[in-house]
Scaffold this motif. Structure first.
Motif, PDB file in Angstrom:
ATOM      1  N   LEU A  69       0.830  -1.209   0.000  1.00  0.00           N
ATOM      2  CA  LEU A  69       0.000   0.000   0.000  1.00  0.00           C
ATOM      3  C   LEU A  69       0.861   1.254   0.000  1.00  0.00           C
ATOM      4  CD1 LEU A  69      -2.788   1.312   0.176  1.00  0.00           C
ATOM      5  CD2 LEU A  69      -2.730   0.949   2.647  1.00  0.00           C
ATOM      6  N   GLU A  70       1.974   1.230   0.737  1.00  0.00           N
ATOM      7  CA  GLU A  70       2.885   2.370   0.777  1.00  0.00           C
ATOM      8  C   GLU A  70       3.466   2.658  -0.611  1.00  0.00           C
ATOM      9  OE1 GLU A  70       2.571   4.155   3.322  1.00  0.00           O
ATOM     10  OE2 GLU A  70       4.078   3.701   4.844  1.00  0.00           O
ATOM     11  N   ILE A  71       3.809   1.595  -1.342  1.00  0.00           N
ATOM     12  CA  ILE A  71       4.335   1.772  -2.702  1.00  0.00           C
ATOM     13  C   ILE A  71       3.283   2.413  -3.600  1.00  0.00           C
ATOM     14  CG2 ILE A  71       5.082   0.533  -4.781  1.00  0.00           C
ATOM     15  CD1 ILE A  71       6.490  -1.477  -2.941  1.00  0.00           C
ATOM     16  N   CYS A  72       2.053   1.909  -3.520  1.00  0.00           N
ATOM     17  CA  CYS A  72       0.961   2.461  -4.335  1.00  0.00           C
ATOM     18  C   CYS A  72       0.675   3.911  -3.964  1.00  0.00           C
ATOM     19  CB  CYS A  72      -0.304   1.621  -4.156  1.00  0.00           C
ATOM     20  SG  CYS A  72      -0.181  -0.076  -4.739  1.00  0.00           S
ATOM     21  N   LEU A 107      -6.363   5.571  -1.335  1.00  0.00           N
ATOM     22  CA  LEU A 107      -5.213   4.885  -0.743  1.00  0.00           C
ATOM     23  C   LEU A 107      -4.887   5.424   0.646  1.00  0.00           C
ATOM     24  CD1 LEU A 107      -2.968   4.639  -3.936  1.00  0.00           C
ATOM     25  CD2 LEU A 107      -4.212   2.782  -2.825  1.00  0.00           C
ATOM     26  N   GLY A 108      -5.103   6.722   0.849  1.00  0.00           N
ATOM     27  CA  GLY A 108      -4.875   7.300   2.174  1.00  0.00           C
ATOM     28  C   GLY A 108      -5.833   6.722   3.206  1.00  0.00           C
ATOM     29  N   VAL A 109      -7.107   6.593   2.838  1.00  0.00           N
ATOM     30  CA  VAL A 109      -8.096   5.990   3.736  1.00  0.00           C
ATOM     31  C   VAL A 109      -7.782   4.506   3.955  1.00  0.00           C
ATOM     32  CG1 VAL A 109     -10.508   5.238   3.858  1.00  0.00           C
ATOM     33  CG2 VAL A 109      -9.960   7.613   3.327  1.00  0.00           C
ATOM     34  N   ALA A 110      -7.376   3.808   2.897  1.00  0.00           N
ATOM     35  CA  ALA A 110      -6.988   2.397   3.035  1.00  0.00           C
ATOM     36  C   ALA A 110      -5.842   2.249   4.029  1.00  0.00           C
ATOM     37  CB  ALA A 110      -6.594   1.820   1.676  1.00  0.00           C
ATOM     38  N   GLU A 111      -4.901   3.199   4.001  1.00  0.00           N
ATOM     39  CA  GLU A 111      -3.779   3.157   4.943  1.00  0.00           C
ATOM     40  C   GLU A 111      -4.259   3.381   6.372  1.00  0.00           C
ATOM     41  OE1 GLU A 111       0.737   4.972   5.329  1.00  0.00           O
ATOM     42  OE2 GLU A 111      -0.349   4.964   3.432  1.00  0.00           O
ATOM     43  N   CYS A 112      -5.168   4.330   6.570  1.00  0.00           N
ATOM     44  CA  CYS A 112      -5.731   4.559   7.906  1.00  0.00           C
ATOM     45  C   CYS A 112      -6.401   3.296   8.436  1.00  0.00           C
ATOM     46  CB  CYS A 112      -6.756   5.696   7.861  1.00  0.00           C
ATOM     47  SG  CYS A 112      -6.080   7.316   7.491  1.00  0.00           S
TER      48      CYS A 112
END
Length: 311
Positions: A69-72, A107-112
């Motif tokens: 996820l960080e890469i994406c 992607l930011g919400v997915a990271e949260c």
């Protein structure tokens, strides 16, 4: 006036670091090294968590997905920023800006949410160790990861549509390094109160609420750890959580400051610095934090690295 009202912005100009003309080449080199480091570091973590038999546990399953996820997440902004620094073009079409913003939010919400899932995993492991194998099955872990990726997608697509349906009819210069709602609202012709309220509500749901869940999880975790009889047991329990706590602090701290701080005349400069913090610094430090503070990951790297010289 009628002719002016029919005029609509078709492209934006990302100002980025244009106020530092003498540093463009240096910035390009720095960000290129950072991006390659993020790809290599997180890619190595993904490879290790997938291949090493000792790391086939829910904790490292989530870590591998978090690294991907960080890469994406970084790839949504950094390649575009590198291109702007290299070509000095800086223009981005209306549609490209909307797509970049949409993926950034998703992607930011997915990271949260994934950070919240990782905190829940540590909560079950420490507070309910006997039930851990029954609760954190492989099927449940997959479902949690999919939920982290997909939960916010419909809402955030709708939110992005609402933002880019606003009337952009005047200036088209975005004083930021990528397309984001805060600098975009400054270019809107008309009232933005309703969309601002909507944006803050979405941020409360998908940024602040997961953060509060993480805090709640760690309050219970720390309470349980402090009740452990042995010092070595407490030390081991703390070490399994410390890396995650540091990553959460880096990401949530900067994101909350960006999206919940009051506006000021210098907010453009502050937003650029903070945007770099939660879009670049967290991904680049994630592999370092987990590799330097995790004995299992260090052991996996030691078994991996000597193979290349011998072969």
């Amino acid at each position: 006036m009628a002719e002016k009202n029919l005029t609509r912005v078709m492209e934006f100009i990302l100002l980025g670091f244009s106020d530092l003309p003498n540093l463009q080449e240096y910035l390009f080199g720095i960000f290129l090294v950072i991006y390659l480091s993020i790809l290599i570091g997180n890619g190595l973590l993904i490879f290790i968590t997938k291949t090493d038999p000792a790391l086939q546990t829910p904790m490292y399953f989530f870590l591998g997905n978090f690294s991907f996820l960080e890469i994406c997440y970084t790839s949504v902004t950094l390649p575009r920023m590198l291109a702007d620094l290299w070509t000095q073009k800086r223009t981005i079409s209306f549609v490209e800006c909307a797509v970049q913003a949409c993926f950034l939010y998703i992607l930011g919400v997915a990271e949260c949410l994934l950070l919240t899932v990782m905190a829940y995993d540590r909560y079950v492991a420490i507070c309910k160790p006997l039930y851990y194998p029954l609760i954190m099955t492989h099927k449940v872990c997959i479902q949690m990861v999919l939920a982290s990726w997909m939960t916010g997608v419909p809402v955030l697509i709708e939110q992005t549509y609402q933002i880019f349906s606003l009337n952009f009819c005047g200036p088209n210069k975005i004083n930021h390094i990528f397309c984001d709602c805060q600098p975009l609202f400054k270019l809107v012709c008309g009232d933005t109160y309703k969309i601002l309220v909507s944006t803050y509500v979405v941020a409360l749901i998908f940024i602040l609420s997961p953060f509060l869940l993480i805090i709640t999880s760690y309050v219970k975790i720390i309470s349980t750890i402090m009740k452990l009889p042995s010092t070595s047991g407490r030390s081991k329990a703390f070490s399994t959580c410390s890396s995650h706590i540091i990553v959460v602090g880096l990401f949530y701290g900067s994101a909350c400051i960006v999206y919940f701080s009051p506006e000021s005349s210098e907010s453009g400069v502050a937003d650029k610095v903070l945007a770099l913090l939660y879009t670049i610094v967290t991904p680049i430090f994630n592999p370092l934090i987990y590799s330097l503070r995790n004995k299992d990951v260090i052991a996996a790297m030691r078994t991996l690295l000597p193979k290349s010289p011998r072969s």
